[in-house]
Design an enzyme around this catalytic site. Structure first.
Site, PDB file in Angstrom:
ATOM      1  N   ASN A 214       0.837  -1.209   0.000  1.00 39.58           N
ATOM      2  CA  ASN A 214       0.000   0.000   0.000  1.00 39.58           C
ATOM      3  C   ASN A 214       0.872   1.259   0.000  1.00 39.58           C
ATOM      4  OD1 ASN A 214      -2.444  -1.483   0.265  1.00 39.58           O
ATOM      5  ND2 ASN A 214      -1.951  -1.816   2.409  1.00 39.58           N
TER       6      ASN A 214
ATOM      7  N   HIS B  11     -14.249  -1.810   5.508  1.00 40.44           N
ATOM      8  CA  HIS B  11     -13.151  -2.591   6.097  1.00 40.44           C
ATOM      9  C   HIS B  11     -13.571  -3.236   7.420  1.00 40.44           C
ATOM     10  CE1 HIS B  11      -9.122  -3.054   8.050  1.00 40.44           C
ATOM     11  NE2 HIS B  11      -8.769  -3.358   6.816  1.00 40.44           N
TER      12      HIS B  11
ATOM     13  N   GLU C 194     -16.019   4.260   3.047  1.00 43.45           N
ATOM     14  CA  GLU C 194     -14.607   4.540   2.748  1.00 43.45           C
ATOM     15  C   GLU C 194     -14.574   5.480   1.554  1.00 43.45           C
ATOM     16  OE1 GLU C 194     -12.361   0.875   2.270  1.00 43.45           O
ATOM     17  OE2 GLU C 194     -13.394   0.010   3.992  1.00 43.45           O
TER      18      GLU C 194
ATOM     19  N   SER D 124     -10.888  -0.590  -0.146  1.00 45.02           N
ATOM     20  CA  SER D 124      -9.567  -1.211  -0.060  1.00 45.02           C
ATOM     21  C   SER D 124      -9.398  -2.428  -0.947  1.00 45.02           C
ATOM     22  CB  SER D 124      -9.264  -1.595   1.382  1.00 45.02           C
ATOM     23  OG  SER D 124     -10.222  -2.509   1.870  1.00 45.02           O
TER      24      SER D 124
ATOM     25  N   ASP E 107     -13.682   6.801   5.928  1.00 46.87           N
ATOM     26  CA  ASP E 107     -12.345   6.251   6.125  1.00 46.87           C
ATOM     27  C   ASP E 107     -11.538   6.510   4.857  1.00 46.87           C
ATOM     28  OD1 ASP E 107     -10.083   4.775   6.541  1.00 46.87           O
ATOM     29  OD2 ASP E 107     -11.097   2.863   6.911  1.00 46.87           O
TER      30      ASP E 107
ATOM     31  N   HIS F 172      -7.219   4.685   2.005  1.00 47.98           N
ATOM     32  CA  HIS F 172      -6.586   4.501   0.691  1.00 47.98           C
ATOM     33  C   HIS F 172      -6.729   5.725  -0.220  1.00 47.98           C
ATOM     34  CE1 HIS F 172      -5.733   0.241   1.449  1.00 47.98           C
ATOM     35  NE2 HIS F 172      -6.846   0.296   2.169  1.00 47.98           N
TER      36      HIS F 172
ATOM     37  N   LYS G  36      -0.281   3.849   4.820  1.00 52.97           N
ATOM     38  CA  LYS G  36      -0.353   3.513   3.390  1.00 52.97           C
ATOM     39  C   LYS G  36       0.447   4.559   2.601  1.00 52.97           C
ATOM     40  CE  LYS G  36      -4.303   0.903   4.650  1.00 52.97           C
ATOM     41  NZ  LYS G  36      -3.751  -0.356   5.112  1.00 52.97           N
TER      42      LYS G  36
HETATM   43  C1  LIG Z   1      -9.864   0.762   4.648  1.00 59.86           C
HETATM   44  C2  LIG Z   1      -8.942   0.537   5.801  1.00 59.86           C
HETATM   45  N1  LIG Z   1      -9.225   1.098   6.973  1.00 59.86           N
HETATM   46  C3  LIG Z   1      -8.420   0.931   8.031  1.00 59.86           C
HETATM   47  C4  LIG Z   1      -7.286   0.163   7.963  1.00 59.86           C
HETATM   48  C5  LIG Z   1      -6.440  -0.004   9.178  1.00 59.86           C
HETATM   49  O1  LIG Z   1      -5.345   0.848   9.135  1.00 59.86           O
HETATM   50  P1  LIG Z   1      -3.982   0.442   9.859  1.00 59.86           P
HETATM   51  O2  LIG Z   1      -3.285  -0.510   8.948  1.00 59.86           O
HETATM   52  O3  LIG Z   1      -3.274   1.726  10.053  1.00 59.86           O
HETATM   53  O4  LIG Z   1      -4.369  -0.219  11.151  1.00 59.86           O
HETATM   54  C6  LIG Z   1      -6.933  -0.421   6.748  1.00 59.86           C
HETATM   55  C7  LIG Z   1      -5.673  -1.194   6.624  1.00 59.86           C
HETATM   56  O5  LIG Z   1      -5.607  -2.336   6.501  1.00 59.86           O
HETATM   57  C8  LIG Z   1      -7.798  -0.261   5.642  1.00 59.86           C
HETATM   58  O6  LIG Z   1      -7.524  -0.834   4.467  1.00 59.86           O
END
Ligand SMILES: Cc1ncc(COP(=O)(O)O)c(C=O)c1O
Length: 385
Positions: free
Chosen positions: A40, A126, A173, A177, A202, A205, A236
């Site tokens: 990522n 996610h 999001e 993702s 969120d 990405h 990321k």
């Molecule tokens: C959409 C999404 N939200 C949250 C997270 C969590 O973030 P972190 O890897 O900083 O815990 C991820 C990562 O895997 C993600 O893809």
């Protein structure tokens, strides 16, 4: 009682076995000579020498361990400055950082809603968003991916049945993702406003990738002030680690007082916060703009001449269906020198196993075309250009 070994055997039999292989991969590189399309690290900042130097400087100035939770004595100037800069980049008055994006979700959602309330999540959200919604004890409703009419129907029914008292939190999001598509933020905002609901977006990405300053899709769509809770991660595009929430001063004050993953956890290393400030500076600088342009060029090179979705995001799914076919093609690609992960249930819905190609500004056009050639038989393609 079912033994752990029995459970492991079931996981294997379902083609869902996962294990750790130590193949670290940043930007376009991977150990063991594989060309990585798995990370990522969309802008290649995980190996950026200036950020590495900032990390060293942070170690010298602030130390490596914070030795306490943020509210006891773990908050350094490095944390506060990072939060001020993130707030600015996100176009909001305040920001709070967490040890990860996962921790940001787990702390924030249960701090905002409880058993009397309602959370409505996009179906493809996610796992951390869904787990946090469950943890909150609020009634959990799911709307089909990006389906605005269905979302509005749920909102209308909740308000009709329960009146104006319950808090309603809509969660989505900005860039999904595993599908790499984006959400229709302006339309979502209009709908949630109509029913006095809050919106959490969120930007895990989208941060660093979209917007003139790299603030994310909320910046690009000019809706930063209209999204109640902007979530993100530094793990990321920023190439480091740590989650954050940006929003109003009262939101952030509430989280400082109520978010359990923030309150009951040792503060992230101050050196990391210092390095993250540099990553933010870099993202909003001319170099950041150039890296975003290089990434967009790579996305075009990979998708041109195919029927692959062109969402301008670096996540390109090649949906194959079964677990075995996804694992087999991923293994074949590895033999040819490419690291492209197979993504299976429960990360994606059953029978929607896929290869997830993720592109970085660091990939050369030659390497992208080589992968295109290797993938050609599996693409919804009109042929390699
Ligand atoms: C959409 C999404 N939200 C949250 C997270 C969590 O973030 P972190 O890897 O900083 O815990 C991820 C990562 O895997 C993600 O893809």
């Amino acid at each position: 009682m079912r033994s752990i070994d029995q459970e492991l055997a079931e996981i294997r039999a379902a083609g869902l076995w996962r294990s750790l292989d130590g193949r670290g991969s940043m930007g376009a590189s991977a150990e063991h000579g594989l060309l990585s399309f798995a990370s990522n690290d969309y802008l290649g900042l995980a190996l950026d020498p200036e950020i590495a130097e900032a990390f060293h400087e942070g170690l010298r100035r602030f130390g490596h361990g914070s030795a306490s939770s943020r509210l006891i004595c773990g908050t350094s100037h490095a944390h506060l400055k990072l939060e001020a800069e993130l707030a600015q980049l996100k176009g909001r008055e305040a920001c709070l950082t967490f040890s990860s994006g996962h921790a940001a979700a787990m702390g924030t959602i249960p701090a905002l809603v409880g058993p009397e309330d309602v959370v409505i999540v996009d179906k493809l959200s996610h796992a951390c968003l869904i787990d946090a919604a469950k943890l909150s004890g609020a009634t959990l409703r799911v709307f089909p991916h990006n389906h605005l009419e269905k979302l509005e129907t749920i909102l209308r029914n909740v308000r009709a049945k329960q009146g104006s008292t319950p808090r309603i939190l809509v969660i989505t999001e900005s860039v999904f993702s595993m599908d790499g598509d984006t959400s229709p933020l302006p339309e979502l905002i209009e709908i949630k406003d109509r029913y006095q609901a809050w919106l959490l977006v969120d930007e895990a990405h989208g941060f660093g990738i979209f917007g003139e300053n790299g603030g994310g899709l909320c910046e690009e769509m000019n809706v930063q002030s209209r999204v109640d809770i902007q979530m993100g991660t530094l793990s990321k595009a920023a190439g480091l680690a740590g989650g954050f929430i940006a929003g109003s001063p009262s939101l952030i004050e509430l989280l400082v007082n109520r978010a359990r993953s923030f309150i009951y956890s040792t503060a992230p290393p101050p050196a990391l916060a210092h390095a993250a400030r540099y990553a933010i500076e870099l993202i909003r600088s001319t170099k950041g703009t150039e890296l975003r342009a290089a990434l967009q060029k790579n996305i075009e090179i990979f998708t041109q001449g195919t029927d692959l979705p062109t969402n301008r995001t670096p996540i390109i799914p090649i949906v194959l269906g079964g677990n075995e076919i996804a694992l087999t093609i991923s293994a074949q690609l590895k033999e040819q020198g490419f690291l492209v992960p197979a993504i299976r249930y429960p990360t994606v819905p059953r029978n929607r196993a896929r290869l997830r190609v993720s592109l970085s500004a660091m990939h050369s056009s030659e390497s992208i075309l080589q992968l295109r050639k290797a993938l050609d038989p599996h693409l919804p393609a009109r042929g390699v250009p």
